[in-house]
Design an enzyme around this catalytic site. Structure first.
Site, PDB file in Angstrom:
ATOM      1  N   MET A 135       0.605  -0.765   0.071  1.00  0.00           N
ATOM      2  CA  MET A 135       0.443  -0.242  -0.215  1.00  0.00           C
ATOM      3  C   MET A 135       0.804   1.111   0.046  1.00  0.00           C
ATOM      4  O   MET A 135       0.557   2.023  -0.419  1.00  0.00           O
ATOM      5  CB  MET A 135      -0.889  -0.443   0.998  1.00  0.00           C
ATOM      6  CG  MET A 135      -2.084  -1.275   1.047  1.00  0.00           C
ATOM      7  SD  MET A 135      -2.949  -1.712  -0.581  1.00  0.00           S
ATOM      8  CE  MET A 135      -3.247  -0.016  -0.448  1.00  0.00           C
ATOM      9  N   ASP A 191      -2.109  18.322 -10.698  1.00  0.00           N
ATOM     10  CA  ASP A 191      -1.803  19.720 -10.057  1.00  0.00           C
ATOM     11  C   ASP A 191      -0.881  20.251 -11.177  1.00  0.00           C
ATOM     12  O   ASP A 191      -0.963  21.862 -11.234  1.00  0.00           O
ATOM     13  CB  ASP A 191      -1.296  19.317  -8.139  1.00  0.00           C
ATOM     14  CG  ASP A 191      -1.601  20.314  -7.953  1.00  0.00           C
ATOM     15  OD1 ASP A 191      -2.481  21.623  -7.653  1.00  0.00           O
ATOM     16  OD2 ASP A 191      -0.439  21.364  -7.713  1.00  0.00           O
TER      17      ASP A 191
END
Length: 177
Positions: A121, A136
């Protein structure tokens, strides 16, 4: 007579993250820490306007690849804050590569630990956070940027053993980027 005995079905597998219908964090207290590693990748597909801004170095926010690399490293260490039932583990090593390729921006992260639970993860989070930062940084050039192909490439250590993704599935083809 149990419902399983009536139907002949085998019992449902025990859910590790739910007990009595409620979510829980699996207790790894008794597990010995072992060396573990995981590598993940993801792709950021760039429309021509975003690719041109990146290649020309004219992006008004600065260098998206360097920012994404730093963000991925930071993201790997914050995984337990973002993935609800993930254990906080010590990230003992991390490497995030963010490269411009014909198919788009490739993000690859390898994360290492010595812990009682895996580090997959953390690698996947590093890739995802890095890819979000590419978006972004380049969104002023194009809103049509796509994040795709986030997947685990390999893991080692732990009870489930080693894993390697099948070769030949490297994300978007050059005509998609």
């Amino acid at each position: 007579m149990s419902p399983d005995a009536q139907t002949g079905d085998s019992p449902a597998p025990e859910l590790t993250h739910f007990r009595d219908g409620l979510p829980r964090m699996v207790d790894v207290t008794g597990k010995a820490p072992t060396a573990r590693s995981a590598t993940a990748e993801g792709w950021v597909r760039l429309p021509p306007d975003a690719r041109a801004a990146l290649e020309a170095g004219t992006n008004p926010k600065g260098d998206p690849l360097t920012v994404a690399r730093l963000a991925g490293l930071a993201g790997s260490k914050r995984t337990a804050d973002l993935v609800t039932l993930c254990h906080p583990i010590p990230v003992t090593g991390a490497d995030v590569q963010v490269t411009l390729e014909p198919a788009g921006v490739r993000v690859q992260a390898t994360v290492r630990t010595t812990a009682p639970t895996g580090v997959e993860m953390e690698a996947l989070t590093a890739v995802t956070v890095a890819a979000l930062n590419v978006y972004d940084m380049l969104k002023a050039a194009s809103k049509a940027i796509e994040i795709t192909g986030v997947r685990l490439l390999a893991k080692s250590g732990g009870k489930s053993g080693d894993y390697h993704a099948r070769p030949g599935q490297p994300g978007p083809s050059p005509d998609q980027g």
